[in-house]
Design a protein around this motif. Structure first.
Motif, PDB file in Angstrom:
ATOM      1  N   LEU A  94       0.821  -1.223   0.000  1.00 47.70           N
ATOM      2  CA  LEU A  94       0.000   0.000   0.000  1.00 47.70           C
ATOM      3  C   LEU A  94       0.852   1.269   0.000  1.00 47.70           C
ATOM      4  O   LEU A  94       0.357   2.363  -0.295  1.00 47.70           O
ATOM      5  CB  LEU A  94      -0.934   0.006   1.213  1.00 47.70           C
ATOM      6  CG  LEU A  94      -1.937  -1.157   1.287  1.00 47.70           C
ATOM      7  CD1 LEU A  94      -2.667  -1.143   2.631  1.00 47.70           C
ATOM      8  CD2 LEU A  94      -2.938  -1.075   0.136  1.00 47.70           C
ATOM      9  N   ASP A  95       2.148   1.116   0.340  1.00 51.68           N
ATOM     10  CA  ASP A  95       3.036   2.282   0.420  1.00 51.68           C
ATOM     11  C   ASP A  95       3.062   3.054  -0.895  1.00 51.68           C
ATOM     12  O   ASP A  95       3.106   4.285  -0.921  1.00 51.68           O
ATOM     13  CB  ASP A  95       4.472   1.853   0.776  1.00 51.68           C
ATOM     14  CG  ASP A  95       4.564   1.292   2.190  1.00 51.68           C
ATOM     15  OD1 ASP A  95       3.560   1.412   2.937  1.00 51.68           O
ATOM     16  OD2 ASP A  95       5.611   0.723   2.543  1.00 51.68           O
ATOM     17  N   GLU A  96       3.026   2.307  -1.970  1.00 58.43           N
ATOM     18  CA  GLU A  96       3.052   2.901  -3.306  1.00 58.43           C
ATOM     19  C   GLU A  96       1.920   3.931  -3.484  1.00 58.43           C
ATOM     20  O   GLU A  96       2.098   4.969  -4.140  1.00 58.43           O
ATOM     21  CB  GLU A  96       2.869   1.759  -4.323  1.00 58.43           C
ATOM     22  CG  GLU A  96       2.940   2.140  -5.772  1.00 58.43           C
ATOM     23  CD  GLU A  96       2.306   1.055  -6.672  1.00 58.43           C
ATOM     24  OE1 GLU A  96       1.861   1.392  -7.768  1.00 58.43           O
ATOM     25  OE2 GLU A  96       2.264  -0.129  -6.250  1.00 58.43           O
ATOM     26  N   LEU A  97       0.763   3.634  -2.899  1.00 60.09           N
ATOM     27  CA  LEU A  97      -0.386   4.542  -3.018  1.00 60.09           C
ATOM     28  C   LEU A  97      -0.414   5.574  -1.884  1.00 60.09           C
ATOM     29  O   LEU A  97      -1.347   6.371  -1.788  1.00 60.09           O
ATOM     30  CB  LEU A  97      -1.704   3.742  -3.005  1.00 60.09           C
ATOM     31  CG  LEU A  97      -1.811   2.529  -3.905  1.00 60.09           C
ATOM     32  CD1 LEU A  97      -3.240   1.989  -3.874  1.00 60.09           C
ATOM     33  CD2 LEU A  97      -1.415   2.889  -5.324  1.00 60.09           C
ATOM     34  N   LYS A  98       0.598   5.515  -1.024  1.00 54.99           N
ATOM     35  CA  LYS A  98       0.666   6.402   0.157  1.00 54.99           C
ATOM     36  C   LYS A  98      -0.564   6.241   1.053  1.00 54.99           C
ATOM     37  O   LYS A  98      -1.048   7.199   1.655  1.00 54.99           O
ATOM     38  CB  LYS A  98       0.838   7.859  -0.261  1.00 54.99           C
ATOM     39  CG  LYS A  98       2.200   8.087  -0.920  1.00 54.99           C
ATOM     40  CD  LYS A  98       2.364   9.515  -1.358  1.00 54.99           C
ATOM     41  CE  LYS A  98       3.680   9.677  -2.129  1.00 54.99           C
ATOM     42  NZ  LYS A  98       3.679  10.845  -3.005  1.00 54.99           N
ATOM     43  N   ILE A  99      -1.110   5.031   1.088  1.00 57.34           N
ATOM     44  CA  ILE A  99      -2.234   4.763   1.978  1.00 57.34           C
ATOM     45  C   ILE A  99      -1.860   3.624   2.921  1.00 57.34           C
ATOM     46  O   ILE A  99      -0.790   3.016   2.789  1.00 57.34           O
ATOM     47  CB  ILE A  99      -3.522   4.393   1.205  1.00 57.34           C
ATOM     48  CG1 ILE A  99      -3.334   3.069   0.431  1.00 57.34           C
ATOM     49  CG2 ILE A  99      -3.913   5.504   0.252  1.00 57.34           C
ATOM     50  CD1 ILE A  99      -4.632   2.523  -0.142  1.00 57.34           C
ATOM     51  N   SER A 100      -2.740   3.366   3.873  1.00 57.45           N
ATOM     52  CA  SER A 100      -2.532   2.240   4.781  1.00 57.45           C
ATOM     53  C   SER A 100      -3.882   1.727   5.254  1.00 57.45           C
ATOM     54  O   SER A 100      -4.917   2.356   5.023  1.00 57.45           O
ATOM     55  CB  SER A 100      -1.676   2.674   5.976  1.00 57.45           C
ATOM     56  OG  SER A 100      -2.276   3.777   6.606  1.00 57.45           O
TER      57      SER A 100
END
Lengths: 497, 497
Positions: A459-465
């Motif tokens: 999810l890091d790629e989308l800057k979400i968690s």
């Protein structure tokens, strides 16, 4: 209704949300950065809001049988070392006291008197309180032990922001010991529910209660529960947590008790806390481009009366009329603004400070036994008879309290997607349409997750968690939004503070 | 009346006053030493007393126009250096933060991430608040600036004692800026008067208001005022101070303002504070050989109802009778002790905790619509009709509040000598009659002093000091009790904490 004037806060939320937040704080005179890196000064208006939050929560904490106490600011290094995951979680952001005096040398002060064992300023107090509890708990008769403290804590954060993340912050931290797992788990969820009440009923912030995934757990906890709220930039803000600690800390600190059955067991402990970050949540949830909006329950002044003193010969008359109104409204937090300023300046000052209701009174109003009544939420401004103020005001305040909550609930609902099932869709939702210009986009995604911790870094790629696994689980089967594998868990995905 | 039983606290005051004090704290479960050197844990009963003191004082502080705020825990060394006397006064007892992380090395945690500029934990906040005030004060319209904060502070004391002198303690510190000396001086004395009200009207502690001699002044102050109380070992306890700081700190921190007349001037500042030491004063003033005695206004429970549950078949009946009594007494802080303990244990527990009134209720009392009513101050215990409790209790509480004050006032008067005029007499008064055995002796001496600071060290031999120059000066002429020289000042001489 609002006129088409310029907004009081520049930039607006749409133009630059992050800078808008700083400017709202400045315009409302809530807090300021101090010269000490990462530490803030909470100014009187901000502090009064904190007192109202504190008092409301303190009452709930006491009503559920907890008692306040106070434990040392300092934690010996040897205490931190006792719980491996705990120290791992906090070692990188500790303020460490190494000396206990200062000496002048070549015109400069230097630290001297080295401590035998360095001390850490508490980042949280499980360890120092665990040590005390090991002395206090001897028998099942001593349980449950239900303690809370209001205190300052320090976490040496590198990137700080007023109220949201500061090196020193204020909070309450509850710490309890129970005779069995069941009671400890009930306590953990009871306190989460009390936080929900505080957030929704006092701060008018709708929240989602849930459990953190393994990667986001409190260092040393068995389960971490949280409540998440959606800010107006659609990011998630974690406003507080409640932890079931199992026997991890009781084993590390030897909190043992004689059981009712004649055996010996380690206690089952919990901890839970909310911080001055709640004020950040409050600002980001309700405020608009004219500044702060305060739900009446946490407004230091619920009503401000502004005397219009343009005719000096009638000033006394106008002021005593204001005093009478204040007396009529004595059930509410009411303030008369007697400052020697122009009326317009006063009006804008209180708009930016978020005061729910303004009452303006001039000589003509005295003559007609009326006043001008203005609402912060709708911007409406209309004449009102003074005779009926005492019945109108509580209705307006209730309406406004509920209105802020409803508006925030609608916003959260509007920007929560439940129809996203693939990683590609997730990516599209969280990617800004115009990368050259900051814009408000995304929101919450309620989707399926397989529960495998190794999928979270994707999810890091989308800057979400994963913000939380909501307590209310649907129990349905579907496909993991990250991997496409079969999944039953419901999870909230979002960008976060 | 008291029976001739053994006292609950051993040793008694006469046997060993200092140890008696520790044992009272332990028996009332007020606080305990923590493993962190010099820091205490304030336990729930002690904390509840502090909350009552805090709330009573906070109201008075707000009623006089002050606003609460919060400033950073940390003070940069460069700030301390700005006021020469201030740094001199505090450099020897500062907790210094030098690092901001911990790293494991050979299985041990060591501090790492050295700070560019070490930070001191606030021992008091004139400097960090002075810095903020330099930004807040621009014009005479910003004055007076009346700010207070409730906070923890740290002074690295070598010899510590619960509540009396601890490395970390809690306090409030007021900081104000005024446009001229007159207003600042009035503020300094106004807050001293508010402290007197708190001490005398809430804590029932009679105090002497006065000014400190030069040698005892707050580092950086022009004048330091204090209030002194006599403990039962006849030593003086300084329970709070109020300082007129002149322009010392405003010059050091550049707190300047445009005057009404069009000029530019430095502000005139004050600071004033009271600490958790007030609880020490409370204990030492009123408690007896059975433990703590609490004036009703600062008693967390003013009335404790003890159900006698020796007949299980009537337990419900007794408990609902207790609830009814509690409801009748809803104007007071009332608690029903439902613990599963023997009646005698409960009774002694509340005696040692200082609860003003105990009401014991058994099945027979239910039958006769009566109860057993016991007072902590006189030890009296007598049957009482339940119908009239709601009128009797407030009278008893008022009587007790006044009674503790009167008793302490009489004690202070009894042990204050006004007839001592020579150093030999002074020496005789402060010398124990039996040096082999600790004994309570001495007291206060109100005598003449020439005002020469070089004479004060001569008092070291007697282990006494000038506690204050009372605000009420007689104006008469006499001879200095130290030097025999002509003198007009009245001064209080005593041993002190």
């Amino acid at each position: 209704m609002k006129t088409t004037k310029e907004p009081a806060i520049k930039p607006t939320r749409q133009e630059d949300y992050s800078e808008w937040f700083q400017q709202v704080i400045k315009a409302a005179d809530l807090a300021e950065n101090s010269p000490v890196r990462g530490c803030m000064v909470i100014k009187p208006w901000g502090w009064s809001i904190w007192e109202l939050i504190r008092d409301a929560l303190d009452k709930r904490i006491k009503d559920t049988g907890h008692q306040n106490a106070y434990f040392p600011l300092f934690i010996p290094l040897s205490f931190l070392e006792k719980e491996a995951k705990h120290v791992e979680g906090f070692a990188k952001e500790c303020a460490v006291v190494t000396h206990h005096r200062l000496e002048e040398k070549d015109g400069k002060l230097i630290p001297t008197g080295p401590l035998e064992e360095p001390l850490v300023i508490r980042p949280t107090s499980e360890t120092i309180i665990g040590d005390a509890f090991s002395r206090w708990v001897k028998s099942w008769r001593d349980l449950p032990l239900l303690i809370n403290q209001w205190a300052n804590v320090v976490r040496w954060e590198m990137r700080t922001r007023l109220f949201m993340r500061t090196a020193e912050f204020l909070w309450q931290e509850g710490h309890t010991v129970h005779a069995n797992e069941k009671e400890a788990r009930e306590e953990t969820l009871q306190m989460l529910e009390i936080y929900r009440e505080l957030a929704e009923e006092h701060l008018a912030i709708p929240v989602i209660l849930g459990e953190k995934s393994e990667g986001e757990r409190f260092p040393g906890a068995v389960n971490t529960y949280c409540f998440e709220a959606m800010m107006q930039d659609r990011k998630a803000l974690q406003a507080g947590t409640s932890h079931y600690l199992g026997q991890n800390f009781s084993k590390a600190f030897d909190i043992r008790f004689d059981t009712k059955e004649g055996g010996l067991d380690y206690g089952y402990t919990t901890s839970w806390g909310v911080t001055t970050r709640l004020i950040g949540a409050l600002i980001m949830t309700h405020s608009d481009d004219d500044g702060l909006c305060l739900p009446p329950k946490v407004a230091p002044h619920q009503v401000v009366i502004i005397p219009v003193l343009n005719k000096p010969e009638r000033a006394d008359e106008v002021l005593s009329y204001c005093e009478k109104i204040k007396k009529d409204l004595s059930l509410h937090r009411c303030h008369i603004d007697k400052r020697d300023l122009r009326g317009g300046e006063k009006t804008w000052d209180w708009i930016k400070k978020g005061v729910p209701v303004r009452i303006e009174v001039g000589p003509r109003d005295v003559d007609s036994q009326s006043c001008m009544l203005a609402r912060r939420d709708t911007g409406e401004k209309a004449p009102h008879s003074v005779d009926t103020l005492a019945t109108t005001i509580p209705n307006i305040l209730n309406e406004m309290q509920q209105g802020y909550f409803d508006r925030a609930t609608a916003y959260q609902k509007e920007h929560t997607r439940t129809d996203i099932t693939t990683f590609e869709q997730l990516k599209a939702f969280f990617t800004p349409k115009n990368v050259d210009k900051p814009e408000i986009h995304g929101g919450f995604v309620l989707a399926k997750w397989c529960g495998d911790p190794t999928t979270e870094p994707l999810l890091d790629e989308l800057k979400i968690s994963i913000r939380c696994l909501p307590l209310k689980q649907s129990g349905t089967e579907g496909k993991c939004v990250i991997t496409g594998r079969p999944a039953t868990l419901d999870a909230i995905f979002a960008k976060s503070y």
